[in-house]
Design a protein around this motif. Structure first.
Motif, PDB file in Angstrom:
ATOM      1  N   GLY A   1       0.799  -1.224   0.000  1.00  0.00           N
ATOM      2  CA  GLY A   1       0.000   0.000   0.000  1.00  0.00           C
ATOM      3  C   GLY A   1       0.828   1.269   0.000  1.00  0.00           C
ATOM      4  O   GLY A   1       0.307   2.361   0.268  1.00  0.00           O
ATOM      5  N   ARG A   2       2.102   1.142  -0.302  1.00  0.00           N
ATOM      6  CA  ARG A   2       2.970   2.322  -0.380  1.00  0.00           C
ATOM      7  C   ARG A   2       3.968   2.131  -1.503  1.00  0.00           C
ATOM      8  O   ARG A   2       4.281   0.994  -1.890  1.00  0.00           O
ATOM      9  N   LEU A   3       4.451   3.245  -2.030  1.00  0.00           N
ATOM     10  CA  LEU A   3       5.494   3.177  -3.043  1.00  0.00           C
ATOM     11  C   LEU A   3       6.833   2.901  -2.366  1.00  0.00           C
ATOM     12  O   LEU A   3       7.039   3.264  -1.196  1.00  0.00           O
ATOM     13  N   VAL A   4       7.723   2.273  -3.128  1.00  0.00           N
ATOM     14  CA  VAL A   4       9.098   2.095  -2.658  1.00  0.00           C
ATOM     15  C   VAL A   4       9.715   3.477  -2.454  1.00  0.00           C
ATOM     16  O   VAL A   4       9.458   4.405  -3.225  1.00  0.00           O
ATOM     17  N   THR A   5      10.509   3.613  -1.393  1.00  0.00           N
ATOM     18  CA  THR A   5      11.176   4.891  -1.124  1.00  0.00           C
ATOM     19  C   THR A   5      12.676   4.772  -1.389  1.00  0.00           C
ATOM     20  O   THR A   5      13.241   3.671  -1.412  1.00  0.00           O
ATOM     21  N   THR A   6      13.285   5.948  -1.531  1.00  0.00           N
ATOM     22  CA  THR A   6      14.744   5.986  -1.690  1.00  0.00           C
ATOM     23  C   THR A   6      15.419   5.340  -0.485  1.00  0.00           C
ATOM     24  O   THR A   6      16.395   4.598  -0.628  1.00  0.00           O
ATOM     25  N   ALA A   7      14.880   5.604   0.710  1.00  0.00           N
ATOM     26  CA  ALA A   7      15.475   5.013   1.920  1.00  0.00           C
ATOM     27  C   ALA A   7      15.420   3.483   1.867  1.00  0.00           C
ATOM     28  O   ALA A   7      16.361   2.805   2.298  1.00  0.00           O
ATOM     29  N   ASP A   8      14.325   2.926   1.312  1.00  0.00           N
ATOM     30  CA  ASP A   8      14.231   1.465   1.175  1.00  0.00           C
ATOM     31  C   ASP A   8      15.366   0.945   0.291  1.00  0.00           C
ATOM     32  O   ASP A   8      15.966  -0.102   0.560  1.00  0.00           O
ATOM     33  N   VAL A   9      15.621   1.665  -0.786  1.00  0.00           N
ATOM     34  CA  VAL A   9      16.644   1.215  -1.743  1.00  0.00           C
ATOM     35  C   VAL A   9      18.033   1.339  -1.126  1.00  0.00           C
ATOM     36  O   VAL A   9      18.861   0.423  -1.247  1.00  0.00           O
ATOM     37  N   VAL A  10      18.301   2.439  -0.446  1.00  0.00           N
ATOM     38  CA  VAL A  10      19.611   2.604   0.192  1.00  0.00           C
ATOM     39  C   VAL A  10      19.835   1.465   1.193  1.00  0.00           C
ATOM     40  O   VAL A  10      20.905   0.833   1.220  1.00  0.00           O
ATOM     41  N   HIS A  11      18.809   1.178   1.993  1.00  0.00           N
ATOM     42  CA  HIS A  11      18.901   0.113   2.999  1.00  0.00           C
ATOM     43  C   HIS A  11      19.230  -1.227   2.339  1.00  0.00           C
ATOM     44  O   HIS A  11      20.082  -1.993   2.811  1.00  0.00           O
ATOM     45  N   ALA A  12      18.560  -1.510   1.218  1.00  0.00           N
ATOM     46  CA  ALA A  12      18.770  -2.786   0.523  1.00  0.00           C
ATOM     47  C   ALA A  12      20.173  -2.858  -0.091  1.00  0.00           C
ATOM     48  O   ALA A  12      20.815  -3.913  -0.070  1.00  0.00           O
ATOM     49  N   VAL A  13      20.651  -1.750  -0.618  1.00  0.00           N
ATOM     50  CA  VAL A  13      22.000  -1.741  -1.207  1.00  0.00           C
ATOM     51  C   VAL A  13      23.050  -1.964  -0.124  1.00  0.00           C
ATOM     52  O   VAL A  13      24.007  -2.733  -0.311  1.00  0.00           O
ATOM     53  N   VAL A  14      22.864  -1.328   1.017  1.00  0.00           N
ATOM     54  CA  VAL A  14      23.802  -1.507   2.133  1.00  0.00           C
ATOM     55  C   VAL A  14      23.829  -2.979   2.545  1.00  0.00           C
ATOM     56  O   VAL A  14      24.893  -3.561   2.770  1.00  0.00           O
ATOM     57  N   PHE A  15      22.658  -3.589   2.608  1.00  0.00           N
ATOM     58  CA  PHE A  15      22.590  -5.029   2.948  1.00  0.00           C
ATOM     59  C   PHE A  15      23.380  -5.864   1.935  1.00  0.00           C
ATOM     60  O   PHE A  15      24.195  -6.712   2.299  1.00  0.00           O
ATOM     61  N   LEU A  16      23.154  -5.612   0.654  1.00  0.00           N
ATOM     62  CA  LEU A  16      23.842  -6.400  -0.383  1.00  0.00           C
ATOM     63  C   LEU A  16      25.356  -6.199  -0.320  1.00  0.00           C
ATOM     64  O   LEU A  16      26.128  -7.135  -0.517  1.00  0.00           O
ATOM     65  N   LEU A  17      25.772  -4.967  -0.036  1.00  0.00           N
ATOM     66  CA  LEU A  17      27.211  -4.691   0.014  1.00  0.00           C
ATOM     67  C   LEU A  17      27.863  -5.305   1.253  1.00  0.00           C
ATOM     68  O   LEU A  17      28.989  -5.807   1.181  1.00  0.00           O
ATOM     69  N   GLU A  18      27.163  -5.273   2.370  1.00  0.00           N
ATOM     70  CA  GLU A  18      27.845  -5.526   3.639  1.00  0.00           C
ATOM     71  C   GLU A  18      27.663  -6.936   4.183  1.00  0.00           C
ATOM     72  O   GLU A  18      28.433  -7.356   5.042  1.00  0.00           O
ATOM     73  N   ASN A  19      26.667  -7.683   3.715  1.00  0.00           N
ATOM     74  CA  ASN A  19      26.502  -9.052   4.210  1.00  0.00           C
ATOM     75  C   ASN A  19      27.467  -9.964   3.443  1.00  0.00           C
ATOM     76  O   ASN A  19      27.306 -10.196   2.247  1.00  0.00           O
ATOM     77  N   GLY A  20      28.449 -10.491   4.154  1.00  0.00           N
ATOM     78  CA  GLY A  20      29.544 -11.216   3.515  1.00  0.00           C
ATOM     79  C   GLY A  20      29.169 -12.534   2.861  1.00  0.00           C
ATOM     80  O   GLY A  20      29.981 -13.117   2.141  1.00  0.00           O
ATOM     81  N   SER A  21      27.954 -13.017   3.074  1.00  0.00           N
ATOM     82  CA  SER A  21      27.544 -14.265   2.427  1.00  0.00           C
ATOM     83  C   SER A  21      26.479 -14.057   1.355  1.00  0.00           C
ATOM     84  O   SER A  21      26.008 -15.028   0.748  1.00  0.00           O
ATOM     85  N   VAL A  22      26.091 -12.839   1.123  1.00  0.00           N
ATOM     86  CA  VAL A  22      25.098 -12.582   0.077  1.00  0.00           C
ATOM     87  C   VAL A  22      25.845 -12.319  -1.224  1.00  0.00           C
ATOM     88  O   VAL A  22      26.563 -11.329  -1.361  1.00  0.00           O
TER      89      VAL A  22
END
Ligand SMILES: NC(=O)c1ccc[n+]([C@@H]2O[C@H](COP(=O)([O-])OP(=O)(O)OC[C@H]3O[C@@H](n4cnc5c(N)ncnc54)[C@H](OP(=O)(O)O)[C@@H]3O)[C@@H](O)[C@H]2O)c1
Length: 232
Positions: A197-218
């Motif tokens: 019920g909401r649009l994706v936000t820039t903050a959502d994308v930043v959070h997801a990119v940080v996860f992809l960069l920083e989780n050493g097994s992803v």
């Protein structure tokens, strides 16, 4: 902190916000634009220890020289895009070649050019999008190059291990500069078909990119950030 954060396409939109996140956490940042003045202006706005350089992904032979002066790289985000509304009925070959070169050859050449500079624990996030899953008239090139990104990360992760490569595929980001000025009814149609019920936000994308960069097994993951809109 060991190594720079490099954001190709960091002069505006999502790339700029990702650069801002890492700048405010004390990292050394390099952002790029096609235009040297725009790159410098973005670096000033982002603040912290941020440098702006010019680089055009559609001129891949020049990318190596543009990146030659960089120090070591811990995180690389390639977010750059030029939009291409291009129907097959009225096909613009130059537009198609431009976007295909930018995304497929340009993205790959950035990785190639930075190979000697990546730290052993470096990680890379490439930007795709959902036009590959939700095509529309005029999206053939966009859909195709985004599809290319989904497989590019696999070959990169295999050939260049232990470096990690992931891709992010956001739905329409309602508060991004490209979309926030669009007619309200366009965005409302996307919002209502999105289960959250909401649009994706820039903050959502930043959070997801940080996860992809920083989780050493992803690694070799294509992460869709869409609030479930593909179900709607
Ligand atoms: N915004 C969304 O809703 C959304 C949704 C799904 C996916 N995405 C993807 O997310 C990424 C970022 O989107 P955005 O909306 O933040 O984009 P944006 O605000 O339009 O920014 C695009 C960036 O790409 C750079 N750029 C454009 N052409 C380039 C070229 N030939 N070589 C090098 N850099 C170039 C621009 O720099 P200069 O103009 O300063 O040169 C700018 O920094 C894109 O890959 C896009 O496809 C966005």
């Amino acid at each position: 902190m060991d190594g720079n954060v490099v954001v190709v396409g960091g002069s505006s939109g999502l790339g700029k916000e990702i650069a801002g996140h890492y700048a405010s956490n004390g990292w050394d940042i390099v952002v790029t634009s096609r235009d040297a003045d725009r790159a410098r202006a973005a670096a000033t706005e982002i603040g912290g220890s941020t440098t702006g350089i010019s680089l055009d992904l559609s001129a891949p032979h020049e990318i190596g020289a543009r990146l030659a002066d960089l120090g070591s790289v811990r995180y690389l985000v390639v977010a750059a895009v030029e939009r291409d509304e291009n129907t097959v009925t009225d096909y613009n070959i130059d537009g198609a070649i431009y976007l295909s070169t930018l995304k497929l050859v340009g993205y790959t050449e950035v990785v190639h050019a930075l190979l000697p500079r990546f730290t052993n624990d470096a990680a890379v996030v490439l930007f795709g999008g959902l036009a590959k899953d939700r095509p529309y008239a005029g999206s053939t090139t966009v859909s195709t190059v985004n599809g290319g990104v989904t497989t590019m990360i696999n070959t990169l992760a295999v050939e260049l291990a232990p470096l990690r490569f992931n891709a992010i595929h956001p739905a329409i980001v309602g508060d991004s500069p490209y979309w926030e000025g669009k007619p309200a009814e366009v965005l409302e149609a996307v919002r209502t078909r999105t289960p959250t019920g909401r649009l994706v936000t820039t903050a959502d994308v930043v959070h997801a990119v940080v996860f992809l960069l920083e989780n050493g097994s992803v690694n070799a993951v294509n992460l869709v950030v869409d609030g479930g809109s593909l179900l709607g």
